[in-house]
Scaffold this motif. Structure first.
Motif, mmCIF file in Angstrom:
data_model
loop_
_atom_site.group_PDB
_atom_site.id
_atom_site.type_symbol
_atom_site.label_atom_id
_atom_site.label_comp_id
_atom_site.label_asym_id
_atom_site.label_seq_id
_atom_site.Cartn_x
_atom_site.Cartn_y
_atom_site.Cartn_z
ATOM 1 N N SER A 22 56.479 47.686 71.100
ATOM 2 C CA SER A 22 56.403 49.243 69.977
ATOM 3 C C SER A 22 55.354 48.613 68.974
ATOM 4 O O SER A 22 55.060 49.747 68.076
ATOM 5 C CB SER A 22 58.116 49.319 69.441
ATOM 6 N N LEU A 23 54.748 47.242 68.659
ATOM 7 C CA LEU A 23 54.142 47.131 67.600
ATOM 8 C C LEU A 23 52.596 45.962 68.177
ATOM 9 O O LEU A 23 52.206 45.755 67.231
ATOM 10 C CB LEU A 23 54.997 45.891 66.623
ATOM 11 N N ARG A 76 59.718 50.851 62.953
ATOM 12 C CA ARG A 76 59.056 51.334 62.021
ATOM 13 C C ARG A 76 57.461 51.001 61.358
ATOM 14 O O ARG A 76 56.786 50.122 61.187
ATOM 15 C CB ARG A 76 59.883 51.235 60.719
ATOM 16 N N VAL A 77 57.114 51.726 62.713
ATOM 17 C CA VAL A 77 55.188 51.510 62.910
ATOM 18 C C VAL A 77 54.502 52.609 62.059
ATOM 19 O O VAL A 77 53.590 51.147 61.500
ATOM 20 C CB VAL A 77 54.463 52.271 64.221
ATOM 21 N N GLY A 78 54.993 53.447 61.221
ATOM 22 C CA GLY A 78 54.176 53.899 59.637
ATOM 23 C C GLY A 78 54.236 52.533 59.356
ATOM 24 O O GLY A 78 52.771 51.912 58.662
ATOM 25 N N ALA A 79 55.304 51.411 58.539
ATOM 26 C CA ALA A 79 55.119 50.215 57.374
ATOM 27 C C ALA A 79 54.841 49.944 57.654
ATOM 28 O O ALA A 79 54.473 48.982 57.203
ATOM 29 C CB ALA A 79 56.929 50.665 57.096
ATOM 30 N N PHE A 80 54.932 49.509 59.161
ATOM 31 C CA PHE A 80 54.171 48.083 59.845
ATOM 32 C C PHE A 80 52.392 48.059 59.146
ATOM 33 O O PHE A 80 51.743 47.357 58.917
ATOM 34 C CB PHE A 80 54.833 47.847 61.564
ATOM 35 N N THR A 115 60.471 48.121 75.937
ATOM 36 C CA THR A 115 60.256 48.895 74.724
ATOM 37 C C THR A 115 59.893 50.478 75.324
ATOM 38 O O THR A 115 59.944 50.836 76.317
ATOM 39 C CB THR A 115 58.745 48.839 74.973
ATOM 40 N N TYR A 116 60.217 51.393 74.464
ATOM 41 C CA TYR A 116 60.730 52.980 74.933
ATOM 42 C C TYR A 116 59.660 53.707 73.697
ATOM 43 O O TYR A 116 59.417 52.884 72.703
ATOM 44 C CB TYR A 116 61.898 53.484 74.459
#
Ligand code: HEM
Length: 456
Positions: A181-182, A248-252, A348-349
């Motif tokens: 997911s990252l 938290r893909v945006g934060a990453f 991963t989902y």
């Protein structure tokens, strides 16, 4: 991970395996297919006889580890919580023979796990943390079609059983390029298990005693852990720490943009946080630029230790993989790293990782990973990892710094990247993966599943 030859069954050890593979669930030894497709289903038992009937029906469809390399056909894994064993009518003395942390359940162990703040069980998704989860079913398969097929098999076993309820179902599956997911390739390193017949890959280290992962066998210390009673229930079983993370893909991505001016700088920073490039290539073998061919090669991508990197100039001491498996790194707190290994089955989902997602809304998209951490002492190991190696830095001389990928971060958290002439300290690390639920499961042997089904 296993050797490719072993996956095709060609290179099995000629020695008779010491493990009773025909009785151990396949998921303990069988790696995810690549690509993989599957689902998790969480169930609640309202009526003991319905629960037992379900297990009687399901048991013939749960694969054993005897054919652990044959990942071409879809397979099911079953775990049961302590509340679930109770709901099935397991006698009190037997229930009491399980370890305390398992009896209490993951939410009640929040203090030992450091699951507070954003990760506090009171913020978990519905169904988690209330003692409602009794049975967890996980299916792995190598195609969407096979996922549907195995789902049909699982559904059939539930037909007509009004006393067993589905609490939640979640599909999971490979993202393009088999990334998580990252956006990283994962599922690379796994411990080798003595007597399993699985050939270790280069870099996997010496095979670890089976008792670390499966109940009823001696562990690294030479002793066999106490097995839940009666013996038929405990032997060849194991425990699973099940944790659901929301990424938290945006934060990453915002963090990477704030600290890297170019795509190259951002990718290097992303690699420094994990200790591997997104391709899976380890920084110790590819310190300056990514090497996707290395990342994709199971015979080379894990063949390293940290002896040539004693100052962390390649893989920072605080990066995710050096924390989670320090290998030969000298630790400030003396620990036998082989006592803290777990078999990982990451799933991963949600939609694939998007490097351009920068908004706060992107943090709320249901996307992340469900992890299955398998070990004969999963509870103790996960609680140790959470306290010592994830949410603390002292074991590596890093003070209060936490794991940049899965640590629960305070405002203004930082990450240290050793380099010449002065180290770089990046700020603005956030909790990039938030815990949304979890539970401790017992993964019984196949004979234990039948025993449970026949209980009166
Ligand atoms: C969503 C959260 C997570 C992400 C994105 C993530 C990502 C990764 C990646 C990219 C790797 C390197 C590839 C590999 O060896 O498989 C890795 C390795 C690993 N991770 Fe995680 N991970 C996560 C959660 C966790 C958790 C919760 C734990 C343990 C409590 C954990 C333990 C490990 C271990 C033991 C390794 C192998 C280290 C080694 O042997 O070198 N991970 N992870």
């Amino acid at each position: 991970m296993t050797s490719i030859k072993a996956l095709t069954g060609e290179n099995l050890s000629t020695k008779a395996p010491v493990l009773e593979l025909h009785d151990i669930q396949a998921t303990v030894l069988r790696p995810r297919p690549a690509p993989y497709f599957g689902f998790h289903v969480l169930l609640h038992i309202d009526d003991a006889e319905s629960g037992r009937k379900f297990l009687r029906r399901l048991a013939p469809h749960v694969d054993s580890a005897a054919g652990w390399w044959s990942a071409a056909t879809p397979w099911l894994a079953v775990g049961i919580t302590h509340a679930g064993l109770h709901a099935l009518g397991v006698p009190q003395d037997s229930l009491q023979s399980f370890p305390e942390a398992f009896r209490e359940g993951m939410a009640a162990r929040a203090r030992q796990l450091g699951d507070e703040g954003a990760n506090d069980p009171k913020n978990w998704d519905q169904s988690y943390g209330k003692g409602e989860i009794h049975i967890g079913i996980t299916a792995f398969s190598d195609s969407e079609e096979n996922r549907r097929r195995i789902l049909g098999v699982a559904r059939e076993q539930l037909e007509g059983l009004t006393g067993v309820r589905v609490l939640a179902k979640q599909d999971f599956g490979a993202q393009p390029g088999d990334l998580n997911s990252l956006g990283y390739k994962d599922g690379i390193d796994q411990p080798a298990i003595e007597g399993s017949g699985v050939e270790p890959l280069p870099g996997q280290g010496h095979p670890i005693k089976a008792g670390e992962f499966i109940l009823g066998y001696p562990g690294e210390s030479g002793f066999t852990l106490p097995t839940p009673q009666p013996d038929v229930l405990g032997r060849n079983g194991t425990y699973v720490g099940f944790r659901k993370y929301q990424s938290r893909v945006g934060a990453f991505n915002r963090f990477l943009r704030a600290n890297g001016a170019t795509e190259e700088e951002r990718e290097l920073l992303a690699a420094k946080l994990v200790g591997r490039w997104r391709s899976g290539a380890p920084l110790t073998l590819a310190p300056e630029v990514d090497n996707p061919a290395l990342g994709a090669d199971p015979h080379r991508n894990n063949d390293f230790n940290y002896s040539n990197d004693p100052r962390g100039r390649q893989a920072p001491f605080g990066c995710h993989i050096r924390r989670m498996n320090p290998r030969d790194t000298t630790l400030t707190r003396l620990t036998d790293v082989n006592l803290h290994r777990v078999i990982r089955r990451g799933t991963t989902y949600g939609p694939p990782y998007d490097p351009n997602a920068l908004s706060e809304e992107a943090d709320e998209v249901p996307r992340g990973a469900y992890f299955l951490f398998i070990s004969a002492k999963a509870m103790a190991t996960i609680e140790f990892l959470q306290q010592e190696w994830i949410n603390d830095g002292n074991f590596m001389g890093l003070g209060e710094e936490r794991d940049p990928i899965i640590g629960l971060q305070e405002k203004g958290a930082s990450f240290t990247i050793p380099r010449e002439p002065v180290r770089r300290r990046v700020h603005g690390i956030e909790t990039f993966n938030v815990l949304r639920g979890g539970e401790y499961f017992f993964m019984p042997s196949l004979s234990a599943l039948r025993w449970l089904g026949e209980l009166r």
